[in-house]
Write a protein that holds these residues in place. Structure first.
Motif, PDB file in Angstrom:
ATOM      1  N   ALA A 221       0.733  -1.267   0.026  1.00 29.84           N
ATOM      2  CA  ALA A 221       0.094  -0.001   0.147  1.00 29.84           C
ATOM      3  C   ALA A 221       0.959   1.134   0.305  1.00 29.84           C
ATOM      4  O   ALA A 221       2.078   1.687   0.788  1.00 29.84           O
ATOM      5  CB  ALA A 221      -0.770  -0.082   1.329  1.00 29.84           C
ATOM      6  N   PHE A 222       0.397   2.316  -0.442  1.00 36.28           N
ATOM      7  CA  PHE A 222       1.177   3.616  -0.770  1.00 36.28           C
ATOM      8  C   PHE A 222       0.141   5.092  -1.265  1.00 36.28           C
ATOM      9  O   PHE A 222      -0.203   4.585  -2.097  1.00 36.28           O
ATOM     10  CB  PHE A 222       1.743   3.562  -1.905  1.00 36.28           C
ATOM     11  CG  PHE A 222       3.523   4.489  -1.938  1.00 36.28           C
ATOM     12  CD1 PHE A 222       4.132   4.806  -1.024  1.00 36.28           C
ATOM     13  CD2 PHE A 222       2.492   5.263  -3.092  1.00 36.28           C
ATOM     14  CE1 PHE A 222       4.913   6.505  -1.231  1.00 36.28           C
ATOM     15  CE2 PHE A 222       3.169   7.041  -2.492  1.00 36.28           C
ATOM     16  CZ  PHE A 222       3.929   7.180  -1.985  1.00 36.28           C
ATOM     17  N   ARG A 223      -0.122   5.306   0.119  1.00 33.03           N
ATOM     18  CA  ARG A 223      -1.442   6.593   0.130  1.00 33.03           C
ATOM     19  C   ARG A 223      -2.355   5.953  -0.566  1.00 33.03           C
ATOM     20  O   ARG A 223      -3.062   4.500  -0.089  1.00 33.03           O
ATOM     21  CB  ARG A 223      -1.094   8.039  -0.900  1.00 33.03           C
ATOM     22  CG  ARG A 223       0.195   8.284  -0.297  1.00 33.03           C
ATOM     23  CD  ARG A 223       0.805   9.797  -1.130  1.00 33.03           C
ATOM     24  NE  ARG A 223      -0.272  10.197  -1.462  1.00 33.03           N
ATOM     25  CZ  ARG A 223      -0.212  11.820  -0.364  1.00 33.03           C
ATOM     26  NH1 ARG A 223       0.706  11.600   1.006  1.00 33.03           N
ATOM     27  NH2 ARG A 223      -1.461  12.444   0.428  1.00 33.03           N
ATOM     28  N   ARG A 224      -3.013   6.157  -1.742  1.00 34.66           N
ATOM     29  CA  ARG A 224      -4.719   5.547  -1.267  1.00 34.66           C
ATOM     30  C   ARG A 224      -4.176   3.622  -2.704  1.00 34.66           C
ATOM     31  O   ARG A 224      -5.265   3.802  -2.827  1.00 34.66           O
ATOM     32  CB  ARG A 224      -5.460   6.640  -2.445  1.00 34.66           C
ATOM     33  CG  ARG A 224      -5.883   7.767  -1.617  1.00 34.66           C
ATOM     34  CD  ARG A 224      -7.236   8.234  -2.382  1.00 34.66           C
ATOM     35  NE  ARG A 224      -6.382   9.625  -2.166  1.00 34.66           N
ATOM     36  CZ  ARG A 224      -7.627  10.605  -2.481  1.00 34.66           C
ATOM     37  NH1 ARG A 224      -7.602  11.009  -3.941  1.00 34.66           N
ATOM     38  NH2 ARG A 224      -7.143  12.188  -2.011  1.00 34.66           N
ATOM     39  N   LEU A 225      -3.123   3.763  -2.888  1.00 41.42           N
ATOM     40  CA  LEU A 225      -2.536   2.735  -3.672  1.00 41.42           C
ATOM     41  C   LEU A 225      -2.641   1.214  -3.060  1.00 41.42           C
ATOM     42  O   LEU A 225      -1.813   1.942  -2.463  1.00 41.42           O
ATOM     43  CB  LEU A 225      -1.682   3.508  -5.126  1.00 41.42           C
ATOM     44  CG  LEU A 225      -1.787   4.690  -5.745  1.00 41.42           C
ATOM     45  CD1 LEU A 225      -0.976   5.136  -6.792  1.00 41.42           C
ATOM     46  CD2 LEU A 225      -3.101   4.516  -7.135  1.00 41.42           C
ATOM     47  N   ASP A 226      -2.791   0.164  -4.031  1.00 38.69           N
ATOM     48  CA  ASP A 226      -2.178  -1.094  -4.121  1.00 38.69           C
ATOM     49  C   ASP A 226      -1.199  -0.950  -5.080  1.00 38.69           C
ATOM     50  O   ASP A 226      -1.735  -1.271  -5.984  1.00 38.69           O
ATOM     51  CB  ASP A 226      -2.680  -1.574  -3.921  1.00 38.69           C
ATOM     52  CG  ASP A 226      -2.492  -3.054  -2.808  1.00 38.69           C
ATOM     53  OD1 ASP A 226      -1.597  -2.971  -2.341  1.00 38.69           O
ATOM     54  OD2 ASP A 226      -3.502  -4.358  -3.648  1.00 38.69           O
ATOM     55  N   LEU A 227       0.173  -0.907  -4.194  1.00 39.31           N
ATOM     56  CA  LEU A 227       1.338  -1.487  -5.943  1.00 39.31           C
ATOM     57  C   LEU A 227       1.527  -2.600  -5.996  1.00 39.31           C
ATOM     58  O   LEU A 227       2.242  -2.507  -5.528  1.00 39.31           O
ATOM     59  CB  LEU A 227       2.015   0.046  -5.720  1.00 39.31           C
ATOM     60  CG  LEU A 227       1.447   1.357  -5.859  1.00 39.31           C
ATOM     61  CD1 LEU A 227       2.818   2.112  -5.274  1.00 39.31           C
ATOM     62  CD2 LEU A 227       1.425   1.854  -7.316  1.00 39.31           C
ATOM     63  N   MET A 228       2.098  -3.024  -7.135  1.00 40.37           N
ATOM     64  CA  MET A 228       2.794  -4.360  -7.140  1.00 40.37           C
ATOM     65  C   MET A 228       4.120  -3.862  -7.448  1.00 40.37           C
ATOM     66  O   MET A 228       4.294  -2.959  -7.565  1.00 40.37           O
ATOM     67  CB  MET A 228       2.661  -4.669  -9.293  1.00 40.37           C
ATOM     68  CG  MET A 228       2.997  -5.626  -9.268  1.00 40.37           C
ATOM     69  SD  MET A 228       2.700  -6.425 -10.926  1.00 40.37           S
ATOM     70  CE  MET A 228       4.576  -6.626 -10.903  1.00 40.37           C
ATOM     71  N   VAL A 229       4.669  -4.782  -6.062  1.00 39.80           N
ATOM     72  CA  VAL A 229       6.039  -4.740  -6.239  1.00 39.80           C
ATOM     73  C   VAL A 229       6.736  -5.906  -6.247  1.00 39.80           C
ATOM     74  O   VAL A 229       6.170  -6.854  -5.567  1.00 39.80           O
ATOM     75  CB  VAL A 229       6.709  -3.777  -4.277  1.00 39.80           C
ATOM     76  CG1 VAL A 229       6.563  -2.219  -4.890  1.00 39.80           C
ATOM     77  CG2 VAL A 229       5.571  -4.795  -3.969  1.00 39.80           C
ATOM     78  N   ASP A 230       7.967  -5.598  -6.955  1.00 42.18           N
ATOM     79  CA  ASP A 230       9.373  -6.705  -6.741  1.00 42.18           C
ATOM     80  C   ASP A 230      10.769  -6.313  -7.215  1.00 42.18           C
ATOM     81  O   ASP A 230      10.488  -5.147  -6.680  1.00 42.18           O
ATOM     82  CB  ASP A 230       8.522  -7.703  -8.139  1.00 42.18           C
ATOM     83  CG  ASP A 230       8.481  -7.304  -9.255  1.00 42.18           C
ATOM     84  OD1 ASP A 230       9.747  -6.478  -9.550  1.00 42.18           O
ATOM     85  OD2 ASP A 230       7.751  -7.864 -10.476  1.00 42.18           O
ATOM     86  N   ARG A 231      11.232  -7.233  -7.467  1.00 42.61           N
ATOM     87  CA  ARG A 231      12.929  -7.044  -6.695  1.00 42.61           C
ATOM     88  C   ARG A 231      13.493  -6.099  -8.169  1.00 42.61           C
ATOM     89  O   ARG A 231      13.942  -5.477  -7.720  1.00 42.61           O
ATOM     90  CB  ARG A 231      13.908  -8.137  -6.527  1.00 42.61           C
ATOM     91  CG  ARG A 231      13.449  -8.997  -6.083  1.00 42.61           C
ATOM     92  CD  ARG A 231      14.352  -9.982  -5.136  1.00 42.61           C
ATOM     93  NE  ARG A 231      16.143  -9.445  -5.001  1.00 42.61           N
ATOM     94  CZ  ARG A 231      16.908 -10.356  -4.766  1.00 42.61           C
ATOM     95  NH1 ARG A 231      17.411 -11.333  -4.614  1.00 42.61           N
ATOM     96  NH2 ARG A 231      18.017  -9.750  -4.748  1.00 42.61           N
ATOM     97  N   ARG A 232      12.217  -6.226  -9.213  1.00 41.17           N
ATOM     98  CA  ARG A 232      13.342  -4.903  -9.496  1.00 41.17           C
ATOM     99  C   ARG A 232      12.776  -3.361  -8.993  1.00 41.17           C
ATOM    100  O   ARG A 232      13.864  -2.552 -10.019  1.00 41.17           O
ATOM    101  CB  ARG A 232      11.763  -5.007 -11.597  1.00 41.17           C
ATOM    102  CG  ARG A 232      12.243  -6.240 -11.385  1.00 41.17           C
ATOM    103  CD  ARG A 232      11.346  -6.305 -12.442  1.00 41.17           C
ATOM    104  NE  ARG A 232       9.920  -6.557 -12.579  1.00 41.17           N
ATOM    105  CZ  ARG A 232       8.902  -6.305 -13.146  1.00 41.17           C
ATOM    106  NH1 ARG A 232       9.123  -6.937 -15.379  1.00 41.17           N
ATOM    107  NH2 ARG A 232       7.651  -7.521 -12.939  1.00 41.17           N
TER     108      ARG A 232
END
Ligand SMILES: C[S@@+](CC[C@H](N)C(=O)[O-])C[C@H]1O[C@@H](n2cnc3c(N)ncnc32)[C@H](O)[C@@H]1O
Length: 279
Positions: A69-80
């Motif tokens: 989660a970042f502010r209002r977003l649910d962001l996809m994150v990986d090692r990139r």
């Protein structure tokens, strides 16, 4: 076997009740705590055990989950990409404050966008804002692109992802036209790498962390060319390390900004450079 059984087992192995709960929620797709008494399907068990093993091996919980989660977003994150941090949420807040001074829908650049955290937050939270998001890493841009696709067509149509180093990624036509440039550039010095927690230095992309011998190389490159791209009355907002506050303000003044100061993060440490152009 129920999810409670797996949850308790993970709690014993990880000593982290947040991670154990998040992994149950992720693997089961169920809601907490009702899911704990539900039986575990084979596929769910496999997914859960793999998450616990990755976390045990030291992988950050955000990469294991695959989103954050970042502010209002649910962001996809990986090692990139760098894992979006709470202090960067403050950078967005300060950037939105600078944009509030303008009357027209603004033109914005996010330099070094990574997951797209800053750029996509501005698109989402500032009506009509058009945002150019750049990165030198094609891998990072692929993640930002996936996150952009998740915004929905209307918002996503106001963001563009471009590849290249800092300002050089942008089309020449934007010179002198940007209302705001925002960046969370790499700001760790090469000599500081060894003192970073291994969860950061072993797992997060070094290109996102290390700026060079002094830690100020990326900020220097960004401030040096900023006035060629910014419109009158515009601003540059950049995340810095707390000990870089004086050097960051000096860099902004020597690049020709009329006003420069540093704002604190939520814990009161100086973290956000604001440099304003003369009208
Ligand atoms: C600290 S990360 C910030 C990522 C994201 N904006 C955030 O706040 O979570 C810095 C980003 O700058 C990118 N970067 C490093 N050198 C760059 C350069 N010369 N030009 C453009 N982007 C660069 C990295 O690939 C990385 O994605």
């Amino acid at each position: 076997m129920t999810w409670r059984h797996l949850y308790l087992e993970a709690l014993g192995r990880l000593s982290d009740r947040h991670a154990a709960r998040w992994f149950v929620e992720e693997a089961s797709g169920g809601s907490w705590p009702a899911v704990l008494d539900e039986p575990v399907p084979t596929r769910g068990e496999k997914a859960f055990c793999s998450m616990v093993a990755r976390r045990e091996a030291g992988e950050p919980v955000q990469y294991v989950l695959g989103h954050w989660a970042f502010r209002r977003l649910d962001l996809m994150v990986d090692r990139r990409v760098l894992i979006p941090r709470p202090e960067t949420e403050v950078v967005v807040e300060v950037a939105l404050g600078e944009l509030a001074r303008l009357s027209v829908p603004p033109l914005v650049a996010d330099l070094g966008t990574g997951s797209g955290a800053i750029a996509l937050s501005i698109v989402t939270e500032c009506a009509g804002a058009e945002v150019w998001a750049t990165d030198l890493s094609e891998d990072a841009l692929a993640v930002a692109s996936a996150n952009l696709a998740g915004l929905g067509a209307r918002a996503a149509g106001r963001a563009r992802l471009v590849h290249g180093s800092w300002w050089h990624a942008l089309p020449e036509g934007l010179k002198g036209a940007l209302d705001l440039a925002v960046s969370n550039p790499p700001y760790v010095a090469e000599s500081e790498l060894a003192s970073l927690p291994s969860e950061i230095s072993r797992w997060e992309p070094l290109q996102a962390l290390i700026a060079g011998p002094s830690g100020l190389e990326a900020l220097r490159a960004i401030t040096a060319e900023a006035l060629g791209w910014l419109a009158p009355s515009s601003a540059l907002v950049a995340e810095i390390a707390p000990h870089q506050d004086r050097a960051a303000v000096e860099l902004a003044y020597s690049a020709g900004f009329a006003e420069a100061f540093v704002k604190p993060d939520l814990t009161g440490r100086p973290r956000v450079l604001v440099a304003r152009r003369r009208t």
